[in-house]
Design a protein around this motif. Sequence first.
Motif, short mmCIF file in Angstrom:
data_model
loop_
_atom_site.label_atom_id
_atom_site.label_comp_id
_atom_site.label_asym_id
_atom_site.label_seq_id
_atom_site.Cartn_x
_atom_site.Cartn_y
_atom_site.Cartn_z
N ARG A 444 0.82 -1.21 0.00
CA ARG A 444 0.00 0.00 0.00
C ARG A 444 0.86 1.27 0.00
NH1 ARG A 444 -5.02 1.56 4.13
NH2 ARG A 444 -6.08 2.91 2.62
N ARG A 448 0.35 4.72 -2.19
CA ARG A 448 0.11 6.00 -1.52
C ARG A 448 1.23 7.00 -1.79
NH1 ARG A 448 -2.08 4.77 4.49
NH2 ARG A 448 -2.90 6.89 4.26
N GLY A 471 -3.80 -1.65 -2.84
CA GLY A 471 -2.89 -2.25 -1.89
C GLY A 471 -3.57 -2.90 -0.71
N VAL A 472 -4.91 -3.00 -0.73
CA VAL A 472 -5.68 -3.64 0.33
C VAL A 472 -6.74 -4.52 -0.33
CG1 VAL A 472 -7.08 -3.33 2.40
CG2 VAL A 472 -5.33 -1.65 1.81
#
Length: 516
Positions: A444, A448, A471-472
């Motif tokens: 993640r 980000r 990423g999740v």
Amino acid sequence: MSDSTLYRNGSVYSPADPTATALLARDGVIAWVGPDAEAPSADVTVDLDGALVTPAFVDAHVHLTDTGLALSGLDLSGARSAGEVLAAVAAFAGKLPGDAVVLGHGWDETTWDDQAKPEAAALERAAGGRRAYLSQASIHSALCTPSLLAAARGRPGFDESGWVRREAHHVVRELALGSVPAVQRGRAQRVALARAAELGIAAVHECGGPGTSGEADFTGLLALSGQGFPEVYGYWGELLSAAKAKELGAVGAGGDLFADGALGSQTAHLSESYLDTDGCGHGYVSVEQVRDHLLDCAAHGVQGGFHAIGDAAIGTVLAGFAEAARKLGVERLRDARHRVEHAEIVNKRLIAGFVEYGIVASMQPAFDRLWGGESQMYAQRLGVARSLESNPMGAMHGVGVALAFGSDSPVTPLDPWGGVRAAVRHFNPVHRMSVRAAFAAHTRGGWRALPRDIEGARSEPRSRDQRGSEGVLVPGAPATFAVWSVPAGLSHGLPVLDELPVCRRTVLRGRVIYEE
């Protein structure tokens, strides 16, 4: 027509259901996560056979053409003396045409008992009269033959021995890599991207710019993004180049925009002298240049950043941030999510600057594994105390600095689980991270670290909601994940890293880009 695949009979690392054993992907998006018994129907069902599903990795700092050339070319990382380097060059060059340039990478004299480097004339003899360019592990210096060396005469970093650094290295590097035909360059890029996918990496941040890679090389890589390969997000590292970065298709004007060099080449800019050479390295930008670059990025709505390794270089960058804040305000700087690449020699005062300005630290945990501790390269260059304080990932994470992990490949190999393990096992216990935190920084964290608005990237457009959940593994997030064999088992949902997981499949937005 809807396209759906159900992955079942495994373990799914998801905050939506920590005990999930199945995942449904539909039209490139995660549609459902939960237990096998409650799984919806799907067009295709994949039996995981007990495997682990996690978000795919992001490598937040790579050089893909160099990586592909290293994977398919002369790897000198195992050489342990000047003689071994020359023998490897002779064996490799003998298979090449007489007019070819011998390209090699990875030698590191700090691992040799006798650290004397091969001389230019000896290198030319080993190469059979061919031109040769051998980049040091840091890629901030190189050994070269006399014909290449002549082009850099008079430039800072020039040395008759054939070991070139600073601006002299940039000249030689551009000349050597410029000789690589476009077909060979494209093949190297595909080799590197395929290798990334094989390791469970679904996206990479390519760092290009003058002295690193040319514009054609950079745009060629961006054109491959997501075309059966991982997505490529480009950063163009050139001062006052925000408009140019946008024109090239980059997501930011940063990456390898050099505030200094590298520790391996004794060119990182330090506040205290090196132990094994005179001087403190070299700073390549001024406070005013940092300020003006950030202002240029703000004017064009572009994320910016700098390569900064030594504490003096990082201090210069942060002073430039302070000057820019006087013009723009701190909040506007924070909103831009600017980056610093590497950030190897950092103290508490400098870490506070990362926090104040919301700077993302793009770091490489393998640097500590390969060069940290009490007896490796950092200790030779800096002394044991400074070596153990280097790469303070755990300390930065602990005070809220946003981290994005990568490899800087080919400086260190593409090896995401190895990077996670290196962060968990930092030589200094104070700077260690949990597996969960290190894994998040390599997944993640990489998403980000990208600018919030990445419409300029050469990849598939997606909604703002999807970008926030990348990423999740949760419903509504992009179906970007990897499937792993986990030989040492799981602990709290993630692999025990006594043995590294092996990738069985990599999926990017619902499409398989690697399968064993």
